[in-house]
Scaffold this motif. Sequence first.
Motif, mmCIF file in Angstrom:
data_model
loop_
_atom_site.group_PDB
_atom_site.id
_atom_site.type_symbol
_atom_site.label_atom_id
_atom_site.label_comp_id
_atom_site.label_asym_id
_atom_site.label_seq_id
_atom_site.Cartn_x
_atom_site.Cartn_y
_atom_site.Cartn_z
ATOM 1 N N GLY A 279 1.814 7.831 -0.602
ATOM 2 C CA GLY A 279 0.658 6.972 -0.356
ATOM 3 C C GLY A 279 0.156 6.195 -1.553
ATOM 4 O O GLY A 279 -0.975 5.741 -1.535
ATOM 5 N N ILE A 280 0.947 6.003 -2.588
ATOM 6 C CA ILE A 280 0.477 5.218 -3.724
ATOM 7 C C ILE A 280 0.914 3.764 -3.584
ATOM 8 O O ILE A 280 1.955 3.475 -2.998
ATOM 9 N N PRO B 38 0.804 -1.227 0.000
ATOM 10 C CA PRO B 38 0.000 0.000 0.000
ATOM 11 C C PRO B 38 0.838 1.280 0.000
ATOM 12 O O PRO B 38 0.353 2.332 -0.389
ATOM 13 N N THR B 39 2.083 1.204 0.431
ATOM 14 C CA THR B 39 2.968 2.370 0.451
ATOM 15 C C THR B 39 4.365 1.933 0.049
ATOM 16 O O THR B 39 4.637 0.746 -0.084
ATOM 17 N N TRP B 40 5.252 2.887 -0.102
ATOM 18 C CA TRP B 40 6.630 2.572 -0.496
ATOM 19 C C TRP B 40 7.585 3.575 0.100
ATOM 20 O O TRP B 40 7.195 4.664 0.503
ATOM 21 N N ASN B 41 8.862 3.213 0.188
ATOM 22 C CA ASN B 41 9.911 4.112 0.660
ATOM 23 C C ASN B 41 10.452 4.861 -0.542
ATOM 24 O O ASN B 41 11.246 4.342 -1.300
ATOM 25 N N ARG B 42 9.990 6.065 -0.724
ATOM 26 C CA ARG B 42 10.408 6.834 -1.900
ATOM 27 C C ARG B 42 11.678 7.610 -1.603
ATOM 28 O O ARG B 42 11.927 8.001 -0.469
ATOM 29 N N PRO B 43 12.499 7.835 -2.617
ATOM 30 C CA PRO B 43 13.732 8.577 -2.409
ATOM 31 C C PRO B 43 13.470 10.036 -2.047
ATOM 32 O O PRO B 43 12.429 10.595 -2.410
ATOM 33 N N ALA B 44 14.395 10.628 -1.334
ATOM 34 C CA ALA B 44 14.277 12.045 -0.970
ATOM 35 C C ALA B 44 14.125 12.883 -2.226
ATOM 36 O O ALA B 44 14.798 12.657 -3.228
#
Length: 52
Positions: free
Chosen positions: A18-19, A5-11
């Motif tokens: 929340g995608i 449901p979520t991911w660790n996105r880069p700075a």
Amino acid sequence: MTTAPTWNRPAGSGYPAGIAVSVYATQVPLAAGRTLAYVTLPPTVSGDEAAA
């Protein structure tokens, strides 16, 4: 395949946190006795590629 449901996105990423994201897998045959040295992943996607 699995979806989170979520991911660790880069700075500094322009994508919202929340995608949902998906991970896919495939099998690649290797010759007996050989060792995989590395895997090359595709470059970062953008635009319509990110929605596919």
